[in-house]
Design an enzyme around this catalytic site. Structure first.
Site, PDB file in Angstrom:
ATOM      1  CE  LYS A 131      -0.858   0.259   5.011  1.00  0.00           C
ATOM      2  NZ  LYS A 131      -1.895   0.331   6.052  1.00  0.00           N
ATOM      3  CG  ASP A 132       3.804   2.081   2.611  1.00  0.00           C
ATOM      4  OD1 ASP A 132       2.757   2.700   2.896  1.00  0.00           O
ATOM      5  OD2 ASP A 132       4.488   1.474   3.442  1.00  0.00           O
ATOM      6  NE  ARG A 177      -7.669   2.840   3.829  1.00  0.00           N
ATOM      7  CZ  ARG A 177      -8.014   2.102   4.868  1.00  0.00           C
ATOM      8  NH1 ARG A 177      -9.260   1.678   5.007  1.00  0.00           N
ATOM      9  NH2 ARG A 177      -7.124   1.773   5.788  1.00  0.00           N
ATOM     10  NE  ARG A 178      -6.797   2.277   8.859  1.00  0.00           N
ATOM     11  CZ  ARG A 178      -5.494   2.087   8.796  1.00  0.00           C
ATOM     12  NH1 ARG A 178      -4.666   3.094   9.060  1.00  0.00           N
ATOM     13  NH2 ARG A 178      -5.000   0.908   8.483  1.00  0.00           N
ATOM     14  NE  ARG A 183       3.370   9.986   9.597  1.00  0.00           N
ATOM     15  CZ  ARG A 183       4.542  10.371   9.105  1.00  0.00           C
ATOM     16  NH1 ARG A 183       4.837  11.666   9.034  1.00  0.00           N
ATOM     17  NH2 ARG A 183       5.423   9.484   8.691  1.00  0.00           N
ATOM     18  NE  ARG A 201       0.741   4.670  13.647  1.00  0.00           N
ATOM     19  CZ  ARG A 201       0.286   4.749  12.423  1.00  0.00           C
ATOM     20  NH1 ARG A 201      -1.016   4.704  12.211  1.00  0.00           N
ATOM     21  NH2 ARG A 201       1.091   4.865  11.394  1.00  0.00           N
ATOM     22  CB  CYS A 220      -0.459   9.648   0.984  1.00  0.00           C
ATOM     23  SG  CYS A 220       0.619   8.213   0.964  1.00  0.00           S
TER      24      CYS A 220
END
Length: 419
Positions: free
Chosen positions: A187-188, A235-236, A253, A259, A346
């Site tokens: 996804k990166d 997106r989230r 981040r 996190r 992104c």
């Protein structure tokens, strides 16, 4: 596979060994045997069945003569990659003589985060399991490379600058020859690749869903008005606000461990993370629940690991072909074609998921405004073959682009808008 040797090559000089190896490989269809005695010390390193090692230093007679006497006539051989001098020679007592690996056969490039390293170690272990020559000590080396996304942690990803934040430096190292392959969270990876680089391999995909991490509440529905959600994912954020418009999303981040620590320190009320990453680091117990894809559509290529190499590097392409999981690769390429059709990054709330159900393709994709007020979706079904998958992704992207209001993409950050 192991084969009985028809010939055994002995030489002290490394360049002579490589020359003989290449000549032998061209002349025979089976692998070759190499014994490279160390000229200065006349040493032979052995390993028995219990993997205990022993170094024998010869006196008087040549190392080659001692090696011949030591091995007897029975030899088992394995072909080494890139013409290296790594070899396996066995005698009747099952003692193994191994030549030293001068330099790594494969340098594996990766980011330095715990998740990235877990994925690099997974790749390393798969290479060792599939290629005996790569199981030798020193045959594989993991090279940590810091990317722009790793260096700048105090800004949202959208503010740093779209595509390639976690791949650019790895791409440079690969093309410069400092590494041989690079391991990425797919996804990166941008939908385009630099010239001279290919993406021939994806490992079997993990669970694509997002996980809800929270110490106070059991579900998203229980979150009170004004609850603070930590997420760096647009997106989230957009999908959350579409269903729960009273929540407050803040930039959040750092690596997975940091996190989780911030969550315990009550910096935020909850956060969302890919369950795939939590599973790969044995941290899945921190997930309060896993959100179904019909409630939270995953990022393009979420849960997939991709491995790049230089185009034309036949040795690396051979290694990676063995590791590739074709169903994963086909599904992810469909999603990436959808992303490319939308020119997403992104800085754009885009989600997609393609998978196989009863031999058929099922695809769902969406685009959204950052505030969650506008969400556009599309679905596709069809045959499970490369052409159908790529056509579906491309068509779905064009479909959403056509359905979007005239000012929809103008409002994106990269076009000077507010979201």
């Amino acid at each position: 596979d192991n084969h009985v040797a028809s010939s055994v090559v002995f030489a002290r000089d490394a360049s002579r060994v490589r020359s003989l190896a290449r000549a032998h490989t061209r002349a025979h269809t089976h692998p070759f045997v190499l014994v490279r005695a160390q000229r200065a010390s006349n040493r032979i390193t052995t390993r028995d069945r219990e993997d205990r090692t022993m170094t024998m230093t010869t006196m008087g007679a040549s190392t080659t003569q001692h090696a011949k006497a030591f091995m007897g006539k029975t030899a088992v051989m394995r072909r080494s990659a890139r013409g290296k001098t790594t070899a396996v020679v066995a005698r009747r007592s099952h003692v193994v003589v191994r030549a030293a690996v001068d330099e790594p056969i494969v340098k594996i490039g990766t980011r330095g985060s715990p998740l990235a390293l877990a994925q690099a170690y997974m790749t390393r272990d798969l290479l060792k399991a599939n290629f005996p020559a790569l199981a030798e000590d020193g045959a594989l080396e993991i090279c940590i490379i810091k990317t722009t996304g790793d260096k700048v942690l105090d800004q949202p990803l959208a503010d740093i600058g779209g595509k390639g934040l976690f791949t650019r430096e790895l791409d440079d190292a690969l093309l410069d020859g400092r590494i041989d392959i690079a391991v990425h969270s797919m996804k990166d990876v941008p939908t385009y690749l630099p010239e001279g680089m290919v993406l021939p391999c994806m490992l079997p995909r993990e669970d694509v869903r997002d996980a809800f991490l929270c110490l106070k509440y059991d579900t998203l529905e229980q979150l009170p008005e004004g609850a603070v959600v930590g997420t760096a994912s647009l997106r989230r954020q957009s999908q959350l606000l579409y269903k729960f418009p009273t929540l407050k999303c803040v930039n959040f981040r750092g690596n997975v461990q940091s996190r989780i620590r911030k969550l315990k320190e009550e910096v935020v009320d909850c956060t969302l993370l890919a369950i795939a990453g939590l599973k790969r680091m044995d941290l899945a117990e921190h997930a309060k629940l896993i959100i179904p894809t019909d409630q939270m559509l995953p990022a393009v290529a979420q849960g997939a690991i991709g491995i790049t190499c230089r185009g034309g590097d036949d040795s690396m392409l051979e290694f990676l072909a063995k590791l590739n999981h074709e169903e994963t690769r086909m599904a992810v390429e469909c999603e990436r074609t959808f992303l490319a059709a939308l020119d997403g990054s992104c800085r754009t709330p885009i989600a997609a998921h393609c998978h196989q159900v009863d031999g058929k393709m099922q695809f769902r994709g969406l685009i959204a405004s950052l505030d969650g007020k506008q969400v556009l979706e599309t679905t596709r079904e069809g045959a499970w073959d490369v052409k159908s998958l790529l056509d579906a992704g491309r068509d779905a992207g064009a479909d959403l682009k056509g359905k979007a209001p005239a000012d929809f993409f103008a409002n994106l950050l990269e076009n000077g808008g507010g979201w």
